[in-house]
Scaffold this active site. Structure first.
Site, PDB file in Angstrom:
ATOM      1  N   ASP A  84       1.646  10.950  -2.487  1.00  0.00           N
ATOM      2  CA  ASP A  84       2.219   9.626  -2.754  1.00  0.00           C
ATOM      3  C   ASP A  84       2.389   9.447  -4.264  1.00  0.00           C
ATOM      4  O   ASP A  84       2.086   8.384  -4.823  1.00  0.00           O
ATOM      5  CB  ASP A  84       1.368   8.510  -2.152  1.00  0.00           C
ATOM      6  N   ASN A 112      -1.464   1.304  -3.282  1.00  0.00           N
ATOM      7  CA  ASN A 112      -1.233   0.745  -1.952  1.00  0.00           C
ATOM      8  C   ASN A 112      -0.891   1.866  -0.967  1.00  0.00           C
ATOM      9  O   ASN A 112       0.064   2.589  -1.200  1.00  0.00           O
ATOM     10  CB  ASN A 112      -0.093  -0.273  -1.987  1.00  0.00           C
ATOM     11  N   HIS A 154       5.371   3.310   6.483  1.00  0.00           N
ATOM     12  CA  HIS A 154       4.452   2.623   5.583  1.00  0.00           C
ATOM     13  C   HIS A 154       3.860   1.492   6.417  1.00  0.00           C
ATOM     14  O   HIS A 154       4.549   0.520   6.732  1.00  0.00           O
ATOM     15  CB  HIS A 154       5.207   2.083   4.372  1.00  0.00           C
ATOM     16  N   ARG A 170      11.970   8.303  -8.136  1.00  0.00           N
ATOM     17  CA  ARG A 170      12.473   7.109  -8.829  1.00  0.00           C
ATOM     18  C   ARG A 170      13.971   7.114  -9.140  1.00  0.00           C
ATOM     19  O   ARG A 170      14.511   6.080  -9.536  1.00  0.00           O
ATOM     20  CB  ARG A 170      11.713   6.888 -10.148  1.00  0.00           C
ATOM     21  N   HIS A 177       4.607   5.234 -12.963  1.00  0.00           N
ATOM     22  CA  HIS A 177       5.007   3.975 -13.589  1.00  0.00           C
ATOM     23  C   HIS A 177       4.913   4.122 -15.096  1.00  0.00           C
ATOM     24  O   HIS A 177       4.194   4.989 -15.614  1.00  0.00           O
ATOM     25  CB  HIS A 177       4.107   2.821 -13.125  1.00  0.00           C
ATOM     26  N   HIS A 180       0.168   7.992   4.178  1.00  0.00           N
ATOM     27  CA  HIS A 180      -1.042   7.670   3.397  1.00  0.00           C
ATOM     28  C   HIS A 180      -2.098   6.863   4.158  1.00  0.00           C
ATOM     29  O   HIS A 180      -2.428   5.724   3.783  1.00  0.00           O
ATOM     30  CB  HIS A 180      -0.673   6.957   2.101  1.00  0.00           C
TER      31      HIS A 180
END
Length: 428
Positions: A308, A281, A179, A64, A312, A232
């Site tokens: 992954d 996701n 992705h 992040r 948050h 993923h």
């Protein structure tokens, strides 16, 4: 001062045996492995029979920083990684600003060198700003230390842009990490498209949104000769496509997360779609998809485990399911939960097969140091306790994120010591 790890059981990755060995570390290297070692002027750690493994490598994490330090930082994320037994992590570029220049590669390396508890390997983005419109300077990113290129967080929608990126990446031997999501098919979906999404009245993301993009990129990799790595993987047809690509001798590799190996959309149904800690996701899919992922892991179609790790803030995950952000954390318990479920309970995998997915294979696929405990090689080492059981407790996380569907689940295989390049970075 060197380091002597005494009284541990070193895992033999060839035959799966646990061998009573001492490990002597000098500088950043493993100096000696023997049944008994005496060494003066060394820090001695008595391992008490715990199991000694190569340090884990996670090729898919979100730290992040820069831009979203309220969710995580390189410091807190790497501390979480070390607590989970990881000695190397590769961080995704969907920060603000996006990691799309050599200067930002240097920024990540500098912060990690100063504040990190493990080796941090940044990805550079495929397109500038991850907007899918203009390629970055891939050669410059590679020269600055990018471990690969990816627009993770969004799929590259333009086939011509991806084709050119793969051409350049192939000439530089840079992995192209995807992705896989066709945005026109995914639209505004927030969970797997199917019976459960219809019952809950939530917009769905079909598995086809993933597999269609993987099919496109496999064909582009076939033409360009690029190394394609699929992030993923979650869909049964996606696994079949990767299996086909490997059978054709293409340079296609993939990863799977603990949650796609162990969970399905049924947990969203159980909470009536009210808990956004179940939102990720690609989404949790059906039991058929989960079984396909597990089979792919067992037969070698899927090369490695990646978390992954996507932290948050709590208030974000308290939003309604439709509007809450996607993502789970996972660095601090990925190995225990998979060891418990796949090795101890089901015997689907042996310990050494699981460790290869956590350490050896990521090192081999991405041409990294580590992945094995060998004299003369880097001293990236993880020591785990396979006997003690405890519950996954988000309140104890080193990560700023608490968002996980695994809270409260009991597991064994917890890290008791992590050594990164000869330096103790975590000790329970």
């Amino acid at each position: 001062m060197g380091l002597l790890l005494r009284g541990g059981r070193v895992l033999n990755l060839e035959n799966g045996e646990l061998e009573s060995r001492d490990v002597l570390v000098e500088g950043k290297k493993v100096a000696r492995i023997a049944s008994s070692i005496e060494a003066d002027a060394h820090e001695v750690v008595d391992l008490g029979g715990h199991v000694v493994l190569p340090g884990f490598i996670d090729m898919h994490v979100h730290l992040r920083q820069p831009g979203f330090e309220g969710k995580e930082t390189i410091e807190t994320g790497s501390k979480a990684a070390a607590r989970g037994g990881y000695t190397k992590v590769a961080c995704m570029p969907n920060t603000r600003p996006v990691l799309d220049t050599p200067e930002l590669m240097k920024y990540v390396y500098d912060v990690a060198q100063r504040e990190g508890s493990c080796s941090v390997l940044p990805y550079g983005s495929i397109s500038k700003g991850e907007l899918g419109e203009e390629l970055t300077d891939i050669a410059a990113l590679r020269a600055a230390g990018a471990v690969g290129i990816t627009d993770d967080g969004v799929g590259v929608q333009s086939s011509s842009l991806m084709r050119e990126a793969m051409r350049i990446a192939a000439s530089l031997d840079v992995p192209v990490v995807i992705h896989s999501e066709d945005e026109d098919l995914a639209k505004d979906g927030c969970m797997n498209e199917g019976v459960v999404s219809k019952r809950l009245g939530l917009p769905g993301i079909p598995g086809l949104a993933e597999s269609a993009m993987i099919a496109r990129d496999i064909l582009l990799a076939q033409e360009t000769g690029a190394h394609l790595h699929v992030c993923h993987i979650s869909d049964a047809w996606s696994v079949e496509l990767v299996r086909w690509a490997k059978s054709m001798g293409l340079r296609v590799t993939t990863e799977v997360t603990p949650h796609h190996l162990l969970l399905t959309e049924s947990i969203i149904d159980e909470t009536d779609g009210a808990d956004a800690n179940m939102k990720v996701n690609p989404p949790l899919r059906t039991e058929l998809d989960r079984q396909a992922c597990l089979k792919g892991l067992l037969d070698g179609t899927i090369d490695m485990i990646a978390t992954d790790h996507a932290p948050h803030m709590e208030e974000e995950k308290k939003r309604p399911f439709r509007t809450a952000p996607f993502g789970f954390v996972g660095l601090e318990f990925a190995f225990p939960v998979l060891y418990t479920e796949l090795v101890e309970k089901s015997s689907a995998l042996s310990l050494h097969e699981l460790v290869k997915k956590f350490a050896t294979n990521p090192a081999d696929v991405f041409k990294l140091s580590g992945g094995r405990i060998v004299e003369g090689e880097v001293a990236d080492i993880t020591v785990v306790d396979l006997e003690s059981e405890r519950a996954i407790n988000p309140d104890e996380f080193f990560s700023k994120g608490r968002n996980t569907p695994f809270a409260g689940q009991k597991a064994k295989g917890w890290t008791v010591l992590t050594v990164n390049e000869g330096r103790i970075t975590y000790k329970a």
